[in-house]
Design a protein around this motif. Structure first.
Motif, PDB file in Angstrom:
ATOM      1  N   ALA A   1       6.440 -11.147  -0.569  1.00  0.00           N
ATOM      2  CA  ALA A   1       5.330 -10.088  -1.114  1.00  0.00           C
ATOM      3  C   ALA A   1       5.702  -8.761  -0.429  1.00  0.00           C
ATOM      4  CB  ALA A   1       4.062 -10.492  -0.214  1.00  0.00           C
ATOM      5  N   ALA A   2       6.506  -8.874   0.665  1.00  0.00           N
ATOM      6  CA  ALA A   2       7.054  -7.422   1.119  1.00  0.00           C
ATOM      7  C   ALA A   2       8.144  -6.742   0.159  1.00  0.00           C
ATOM      8  CB  ALA A   2       7.595  -7.746   2.643  1.00  0.00           C
ATOM      9  N   LYS A   3       9.087  -7.709  -0.171  1.00  0.00           N
ATOM     10  CA  LYS A   3       9.952  -7.074  -1.057  1.00  0.00           C
ATOM     11  C   LYS A   3       9.566  -6.698  -2.453  1.00  0.00           C
ATOM     12  CE  LYS A   3      12.839 -10.931  -0.259  1.00  0.00           C
ATOM     13  NZ  LYS A   3      14.014 -11.819  -0.295  1.00  0.00           N
ATOM     14  N   ALA A   4       8.486  -7.377  -2.883  1.00  0.00           N
ATOM     15  CA  ALA A   4       7.989  -6.942  -4.197  1.00  0.00           C
ATOM     16  C   ALA A   4       7.386  -5.650  -4.031  1.00  0.00           C
ATOM     17  CB  ALA A   4       6.941  -8.071  -4.645  1.00  0.00           C
ATOM     18  N   PHE A   5       6.799  -5.531  -2.903  1.00  0.00           N
ATOM     19  CA  PHE A   5       5.874  -4.220  -2.691  1.00  0.00           C
ATOM     20  C   PHE A   5       7.200  -3.089  -2.416  1.00  0.00           C
ATOM     21  CE2 PHE A   5       4.439  -1.004   0.393  1.00  0.00           C
ATOM     22  CZ  PHE A   5       3.382  -0.728  -0.028  1.00  0.00           C
ATOM     23  N   VAL A   6       8.117  -3.386  -1.792  1.00  0.00           N
ATOM     24  CA  VAL A   6       9.276  -2.334  -1.737  1.00  0.00           C
ATOM     25  C   VAL A   6       9.845  -2.012  -3.070  1.00  0.00           C
ATOM     26  CG1 VAL A   6      11.621  -2.010  -0.864  1.00  0.00           C
ATOM     27  CG2 VAL A   6       9.979  -3.336   0.681  1.00  0.00           C
TER      28      VAL A   6
ATOM     29  N   ARG B   1       0.856   5.597   5.051  1.00  0.00           N
ATOM     30  CA  ARG B   1       0.122   4.224   5.126  1.00  0.00           C
ATOM     31  C   ARG B   1       0.751   3.186   5.922  1.00  0.00           C
ATOM     32  NH1 ARG B   1      -2.857   7.608   2.911  1.00  0.00           N
ATOM     33  NH2 ARG B   1      -4.135   7.412   1.116  1.00  0.00           N
ATOM     34  N   ILE B   2       0.063   2.268   6.408  1.00  0.00           N
ATOM     35  CA  ILE B   2       0.584   1.311   7.079  1.00  0.00           C
ATOM     36  C   ILE B   2       0.207  -0.161   6.207  1.00  0.00           C
ATOM     37  CG2 ILE B   2       0.629  -0.355   9.366  1.00  0.00           C
ATOM     38  CD1 ILE B   2       0.096   2.432  10.855  1.00  0.00           C
TER      39      ILE B   2
ATOM     40  N   PRO C   1      -4.582   4.991   6.893  1.00  0.00           N
ATOM     41  CA  PRO C   1      -5.132   3.748   6.544  1.00  0.00           C
ATOM     42  C   PRO C   1      -4.212   2.632   6.811  1.00  0.00           C
ATOM     43  CG  PRO C   1      -5.631   5.388   4.849  1.00  0.00           C
ATOM     44  CD  PRO C   1      -4.715   6.045   5.848  1.00  0.00           C
ATOM     45  N   VAL C   2      -4.761   1.603   7.337  1.00  0.00           N
ATOM     46  CA  VAL C   2      -3.904   0.343   7.588  1.00  0.00           C
ATOM     47  C   VAL C   2      -4.463  -0.694   6.611  1.00  0.00           C
ATOM     48  CG1 VAL C   2      -3.096  -1.781   9.081  1.00  0.00           C
ATOM     49  CG2 VAL C   2      -3.565   0.892   9.880  1.00  0.00           C
TER      50      VAL C   2
ATOM     51  N   ALA D   1      -3.062 -12.998  -0.337  1.00  0.00           N
ATOM     52  CA  ALA D   1      -2.337 -13.511  -1.339  1.00  0.00           C
ATOM     53  C   ALA D   1      -2.545 -12.413  -2.648  1.00  0.00           C
ATOM     54  CB  ALA D   1      -2.633 -14.798  -2.189  1.00  0.00           C
ATOM     55  N   ALA D   2      -2.424 -11.054  -2.151  1.00  0.00           N
ATOM     56  CA  ALA D   2      -2.495  -9.928  -3.040  1.00  0.00           C
ATOM     57  C   ALA D   2      -1.548  -9.914  -4.067  1.00  0.00           C
ATOM     58  CB  ALA D   2      -2.303  -8.590  -2.002  1.00  0.00           C
ATOM     59  N   SER D   3      -1.717  -9.565  -5.430  1.00  0.00           N
ATOM     60  CA  SER D   3      -0.508  -9.231  -6.141  1.00  0.00           C
ATOM     61  C   SER D   3       0.028  -7.941  -6.099  1.00  0.00           C
ATOM     62  CB  SER D   3      -1.170  -9.483  -7.491  1.00  0.00           C
ATOM     63  OG  SER D   3      -1.987  -8.336  -7.815  1.00  0.00           O
ATOM     64  N   VAL D   4       1.172  -7.869  -6.812  1.00  0.00           N
ATOM     65  CA  VAL D   4       1.861  -6.373  -6.915  1.00  0.00           C
ATOM     66  C   VAL D   4       0.890  -5.320  -7.163  1.00  0.00           C
ATOM     67  CG1 VAL D   4       3.874  -5.151  -7.692  1.00  0.00           C
ATOM     68  CG2 VAL D   4       4.028  -7.345  -6.701  1.00  0.00           C
ATOM     69  N   SER D   5       0.161  -5.559  -8.315  1.00  0.00           N
ATOM     70  CA  SER D   5      -0.399  -4.803  -9.097  1.00  0.00           C
ATOM     71  C   SER D   5      -1.696  -4.135  -8.000  1.00  0.00           C
ATOM     72  CB  SER D   5      -1.306  -5.182 -10.267  1.00  0.00           C
ATOM     73  OG  SER D   5      -2.017  -6.161 -10.210  1.00  0.00           O
ATOM     74  N   GLU D   6      -2.307  -5.156  -7.397  1.00  0.00           N
ATOM     75  CA  GLU D   6      -3.079  -4.764  -6.287  1.00  0.00           C
ATOM     76  C   GLU D   6      -2.823  -4.149  -5.337  1.00  0.00           C
ATOM     77  OE1 GLU D   6      -6.547  -8.424  -6.309  1.00  0.00           O
ATOM     78  OE2 GLU D   6      -4.643  -8.940  -5.364  1.00  0.00           O
ATOM     79  N   LEU D   7      -1.729  -4.418  -4.742  1.00  0.00           N
ATOM     80  CA  LEU D   7      -0.801  -3.347  -3.841  1.00  0.00           C
ATOM     81  C   LEU D   7      -0.525  -2.150  -3.928  1.00  0.00           C
ATOM     82  CD1 LEU D   7       1.482  -6.012  -2.043  1.00  0.00           C
ATOM     83  CD2 LEU D   7      -0.644  -5.188  -1.165  1.00  0.00           C
ATOM     84  N   LYS D   8      -0.374  -1.808  -5.148  1.00  0.00           N
ATOM     85  CA  LYS D   8      -0.476  -0.311  -5.605  1.00  0.00           C
ATOM     86  C   LYS D   8      -1.415   0.530  -5.176  1.00  0.00           C
ATOM     87  CE  LYS D   8       2.455  -1.184  -9.760  1.00  0.00           C
ATOM     88  NZ  LYS D   8       2.734  -1.054 -11.197  1.00  0.00           N
ATOM     89  N   LYS D   9      -2.671   0.012  -5.024  1.00  0.00           N
ATOM     90  CA  LYS D   9      -3.763   0.640  -4.570  1.00  0.00           C
ATOM     91  C   LYS D   9      -3.503   1.472  -3.244  1.00  0.00           C
ATOM     92  CE  LYS D   9      -7.096  -2.478  -5.040  1.00  0.00           C
ATOM     93  NZ  LYS D   9      -8.391  -3.008  -4.988  1.00  0.00           N
ATOM     94  N   VAL D  10      -2.609   0.833  -2.650  1.00  0.00           N
ATOM     95  CA  VAL D  10      -2.458   1.214  -1.213  1.00  0.00           C
ATOM     96  C   VAL D  10      -2.039   2.575  -1.146  1.00  0.00           C
ATOM     97  CG1 VAL D  10      -0.797   0.887   0.917  1.00  0.00           C
ATOM     98  CG2 VAL D  10      -2.053  -1.170  -0.302  1.00  0.00           C
ATOM     99  N   TYR D  11      -0.932   2.886  -2.275  1.00  0.00           N
ATOM    100  CA  TYR D  11      -0.286   4.103  -2.074  1.00  0.00           C
ATOM    101  C   TYR D  11      -0.675   5.188  -3.160  1.00  0.00           C
ATOM    102  CZ  TYR D  11       2.889   1.787  -5.097  1.00  0.00           C
ATOM    103  OH  TYR D  11       3.502   0.867  -6.299  1.00  0.00           O
ATOM    104  N   GLU D  12      -1.550   4.669  -4.135  1.00  0.00           N
ATOM    105  CA  GLU D  12      -1.755   5.418  -5.467  1.00  0.00           C
ATOM    106  C   GLU D  12      -2.379   6.638  -4.958  1.00  0.00           C
ATOM    107  OE1 GLU D  12      -3.854   3.195  -8.165  1.00  0.00           O
ATOM    108  OE2 GLU D  12      -5.528   2.998  -6.968  1.00  0.00           O
TER     109      GLU D  12
END
Length: 316
Positions: free
Chosen positions: A115-120, A192-193, A220-221, A263-274
């Motif tokens: 998941a971390a590598k997908a986020f990267v 962001r963290i 935000p964390v 179990a977040a998807s990559v598309s959901e994780l985009k909200k972290v930094y958008e």
């Protein structure tokens, strides 16, 4: 302003100055010899008539060409200001022994790494990205950088250890964010963290204190929970239950205005930094301009050759 990256090479100017000095001495010597020469008619046959100052043009162009080449060996450069994005994301990954539980295939830690590598790979390349691992303590494995390969290598190299210092992971990430250079910009960088864990803190400062510090820094964390309540690990030959502490992870995210995921998807994780925004600083860096000097040297060589061919019908 021109400065030189290899100033010792300026010593190559010394031979050029020596040649210039020899040329001037030679010209003065020829003048004295001409004044002593009594056969004026013969002298006129030895030197081209009416050439005058033009006879020095090719020599001067040649000497200036050598000087330009000597300067080029010292790697001349000019200072340029380059815009630099300061926005920063810190990945904090739990490496406690409970992360070896296989209730999430293949294991919690491997799922977290993927998941971390997908986020990267999805994070915009202009953002800084850092990596923190935490077990009994938290450590910065990769300081904020734009080099994604360094972060990927850090994720792949994670090893498990005892205890879980979730609060320390947040404090350490905040310290890493504060280390991002200002580069002329005002205030702290937008940051962001993203914290990946299976929960229960057993070491270090509390999650409540960490949430207060992150909220105070306006960072935000977002938390991602890995595992199920049925997770079990073998520690020193004994099976131990390792349920996920979803409540603490969710509270940390909510108190800092981050997001909580399972179990977040990559598309959901985009909200972290958008909605993170931008902060552009400027860093002064030298830009080598050796080609300028080489080009001038070539131009001077052409001037010398052209003038010599025009007025003497030969190359210098």
């Amino acid at each position: 302003m021109i400065r030189f990256l290899a100033p010792w090479w300026l010593l190559t100017l010394l031979p050029v100055l020596a040649v210039a000095g020899a040329y001037v001495w030679r010209q003065l010597h020829k003048r004295q010899y001409a004044m002593r020469f009594t056969n004026v008619d013969l002298l006129r046959t030895l030197a081209p008539k009416g050439l005058g100052w033009r006879r020095h043009v090719s020599a001067i162009a040649f000497l200036m060409m050598m000087a330009a080449l000597a300067f080029s060996t010292a790697r001349p450069s000019v200072d340029t200001e380059q815009p630099l994005e300061r926005a920063t994301v810190m990945l904090a990954i739990d490496v406690s022994l409970s992360m070896q539980a296989d209730d999430v295939a293949p294991t919690r830690i491997e799922a977290a790494q993927e998941a971390a590598k997908a986020f990267v790979n999805e994070l915009p390349p202009t953002y800084n990205l850092g990596l923190v691992s935490f077990a009994k303590a938290a450590n910065v494995l990769v300081a904020p950088t734009k080099d994604r390969s360094e972060v990927i290598a850090g994720i792949d190299s994670l090893t498990l250890a005892e205890a879980t210092a979730t609060g320390e992971a947040v404090f350490t990430s905040l310290d890493a964010i504060r280390s991002v250079p200002a580069d002329g910009a005002d205030g702290a960088p937008p940051a962001r963290i993203v914290l990946l864990s299976d929960g229960y803190r057993t070491s270090g400062r509390s999650i409540e204190d960490a949430a207060t510090a992150a909220a105070g820094a306006n960072v935000p964390v977002s938390t991602i929970a890995f595992g199920t309540d049925a997770g079990v690990v073998d520690i020193r030959g004994q099976l131990q239950r390792v349920p996920v502490d979803r409540l603490s992870l969710q509270e940390l995210a909510e108190r800092t205005k981050g997001y909580f995921y399972e179990a977040a998807s990559v598309s959901e994780l985009k909200k972290v930094y958008e909605d993170m925004g931008s902060s552009i600083g400027h860093r002064t860096q030298p830009r080598e301009v050796t080609q300028w000097y080489a080009g001038v040297a070539l131009l001077l060589a052409l001037v010398g050759a052209a003038s010599s061919l025009l007025w003497t019908s030969r190359l210098p």
